[in-house]
Write a protein that holds these residues in place. Structure first.
Motif, mmCIF file in Angstrom:
data_model
loop_
_atom_site.group_PDB
_atom_site.id
_atom_site.type_symbol
_atom_site.label_atom_id
_atom_site.label_comp_id
_atom_site.label_asym_id
_atom_site.label_seq_id
_atom_site.Cartn_x
_atom_site.Cartn_y
_atom_site.Cartn_z
ATOM 1 N N TRP A 55 0.917 -1.255 0.053
ATOM 2 C CA TRP A 55 -0.096 0.066 -0.009
ATOM 3 C C TRP A 55 0.806 1.227 0.143
ATOM 4 O O TRP A 55 0.626 1.990 -0.775
ATOM 5 C CB TRP A 55 -0.943 -0.062 1.275
ATOM 6 C CG TRP A 55 -2.169 -0.303 0.939
ATOM 7 C CD1 TRP A 55 -2.838 -1.506 0.914
ATOM 8 C CD2 TRP A 55 -3.313 0.612 0.516
ATOM 9 N NE1 TRP A 55 -4.267 -1.527 0.475
ATOM 10 C CE2 TRP A 55 -4.539 -0.137 0.528
ATOM 11 C CE3 TRP A 55 -3.383 2.006 0.351
ATOM 12 C CZ2 TRP A 55 -5.936 0.333 0.090
ATOM 13 C CZ3 TRP A 55 -4.552 2.721 -0.011
ATOM 14 C CH2 TRP A 55 -5.697 1.670 -0.139
ATOM 15 N N ILE A 65 -9.870 7.791 -3.263
ATOM 16 C CA ILE A 65 -10.725 6.358 -2.954
ATOM 17 C C ILE A 65 -11.286 6.496 -1.350
ATOM 18 O O ILE A 65 -11.825 5.468 -0.986
ATOM 19 C CB ILE A 65 -9.775 5.439 -3.027
ATOM 20 C CG1 ILE A 65 -8.499 5.279 -2.233
ATOM 21 C CG2 ILE A 65 -9.346 5.421 -4.696
ATOM 22 C CD1 ILE A 65 -7.676 4.206 -1.935
ATOM 23 N N LEU A 68 -14.739 4.711 -1.212
ATOM 24 C CA LEU A 68 -14.671 3.429 -1.094
ATOM 25 C C LEU A 68 -14.016 2.670 -0.097
ATOM 26 O O LEU A 68 -14.447 1.693 0.574
ATOM 27 C CB LEU A 68 -13.654 2.933 -2.303
ATOM 28 C CG LEU A 68 -13.759 1.584 -2.987
ATOM 29 C CD1 LEU A 68 -15.024 0.879 -3.149
ATOM 30 C CD2 LEU A 68 -12.896 1.318 -4.117
ATOM 31 N N LEU A 69 -13.067 3.288 0.687
ATOM 32 C CA LEU A 69 -12.422 2.850 1.800
ATOM 33 C C LEU A 69 -13.196 2.511 3.059
ATOM 34 O O LEU A 69 -13.570 1.734 3.892
ATOM 35 C CB LEU A 69 -11.359 3.622 2.263
ATOM 36 C CG LEU A 69 -9.893 3.502 1.296
ATOM 37 C CD1 LEU A 69 -9.002 4.412 1.917
ATOM 38 C CD2 LEU A 69 -9.352 2.128 1.384
ATOM 39 N N CYS A 123 -10.615 -6.985 0.004
ATOM 40 C CA CYS A 123 -10.810 -5.407 -0.609
ATOM 41 C C CYS A 123 -9.789 -4.497 -0.829
ATOM 42 O O CYS A 123 -9.556 -3.814 -1.628
ATOM 43 C CB CYS A 123 -12.263 -4.994 0.078
ATOM 44 S SG CYS A 123 -13.600 -6.100 -0.007
ATOM 45 N N THR A 126 -7.223 -5.354 -3.381
ATOM 46 C CA THR A 126 -7.654 -5.322 -4.709
ATOM 47 C C THR A 126 -7.821 -4.053 -5.150
ATOM 48 O O THR A 126 -7.446 -3.550 -6.190
ATOM 49 C CB THR A 126 -9.074 -5.993 -4.789
ATOM 50 O OG1 THR A 126 -9.192 -7.166 -4.391
ATOM 51 C CG2 THR A 126 -9.866 -5.659 -6.042
ATOM 52 N N ILE A 127 -8.071 -2.909 -4.208
ATOM 53 C CA ILE A 127 -8.095 -1.496 -4.536
ATOM 54 C C ILE A 127 -6.661 -1.115 -5.058
ATOM 55 O O ILE A 127 -6.500 -0.160 -5.739
ATOM 56 C CB ILE A 127 -8.361 -0.643 -3.108
ATOM 57 C CG1 ILE A 127 -9.803 -0.781 -2.800
ATOM 58 C CG2 ILE A 127 -8.212 1.024 -3.324
ATOM 59 C CD1 ILE A 127 -10.428 -0.208 -1.625
ATOM 60 N N THR A 131 -6.384 0.832 -8.905
ATOM 61 C CA THR A 131 -6.083 1.930 -8.656
ATOM 62 C C THR A 131 -4.694 2.297 -9.291
ATOM 63 O O THR A 131 -4.218 3.438 -9.575
ATOM 64 C CB THR A 131 -6.152 2.544 -7.478
ATOM 65 O OG1 THR A 131 -5.128 1.896 -6.484
ATOM 66 C CG2 THR A 131 -7.599 2.651 -6.703
#
Length: 269
Positions: A55, A65, A68-69, A123, A126-127, A131
């Motif tokens: 990350w 994002i 979404l987070l 999740c 995947t972000i 991104t």
């Protein structure tokens, strides 16, 4: 979150951005499957900590994002809260506290943490991938991996369509604000959502119909092609990530089944 905000991270030049899509897809599979092996929150925490450096090195623009987070965190926390108060009817369960007729048990909290981690880890990872990679390249990577074209296109369409839905929802929310819709409190938020649901559904169906007409006019599925203008070749860094992912997954299998760690017998039949 507008569509342009969702792809704001694509132009950065970190090592995560430069990875081949096939290496990224394999990395995602590793972080999706590995949490399913463990029932101990301690080992799931370790898996999450392993993903944090990825990350940080991707240098993702968090503001783009954040909605979404927030959704992922809400889903994970909801799973933890629901499981904590769920009656597992086990004699060895200890009551932590009570709220009216609801009782929070240690077994419920334990299983809730496991479920929350299993939702959050895949999740979040995947972000990182969606991104930092153009959806078209991910679809090409799938086809290079011999995935049927229809499935690859469905994956591409989902990634392309997802930010458009968020953009449409933002436009509807702005329109409600201009019209003075009350969004304060839980009841106001719920009423706002009910008012937004129908136009969001209609506009989403309209966009999907436009997309369907576009791909049909271009002769999709009438011919199959496997050659691309932009060639994809695995480089040394891709092989390193692939090997590390395989080692990571093999190590998880050994810890779980070879050493017998990471499982609580009271939860597993």
């Amino acid at each position: 979150m507008a569509a342009s905000d969702f792809v704001v991270n694509l132009d950065k030049g970190t090592w995560v951005h430069k990875l081949d899509p096939r290496a990224k897809l394999l990395l995602i599979i590793g972080f999706v499957v590995t949490p399913l092996l463990f029932m101990d929150p301690l080992y799931l925490t370790i898996i999450l900590l392993i993903g944090i450096p990825i990350w940080l090195s991707a240098k993702i623009h968090m503001r783009s994002i954040m909605p979404l987070l927030g959704t992922i965190v809400i889903l994970a926390m909801s799973a933890v809260i629901f499981s904590t108060f769920y009656n597992y009817e086990q004699a060895n369960a200890n009551v932590l506290f009570s709220i009216g007729s609801l009782q929070a048990t240690d077994i419920g909290l334990y299983s809730g943490l496991v479920l929350g981690y299993r939702i959050a880890i895949p999740c979040f990872m995947t972000i990182v991938i969606i991104t930092t990679t153009d959806p078209a390249l991910l679809a090409k990577g799938l086809m290079k991996m011999k995935v049927p074209m229809n499935i690859a296109f469905m994956f591409l369409g989902t990634l392309r369509f997802f930010p458009l839905v968020f953009e449409e929802l933002t436009n509807i929310s702005n329109a409600q604000t201009i019209r003075g819709v009350n969004k304060k409190g839980i009841r106001g938020s719920w009423n706002s959502f009910k008012l937004a649901a129908f136009p969001l559904l209609i506009n989403s169906l309209r966009r999907s119909r436009t997309m369907g007409l576009a791909v049909e006019s271009k002769g999709f599925s009438k011919m199959a092609w496997r050659e691309y203008y932009q060639d994809m070749k695995l480089e040394n860094k891709d092989y390193v990530v692939i090997v590390l992912t395989i080692v990571f997954f093999a190590g998880a299998l050994y810890v779980r089944y070879g050493l017998g760690l990471g499982a609580d017998n009271s939860f597993i039949a």
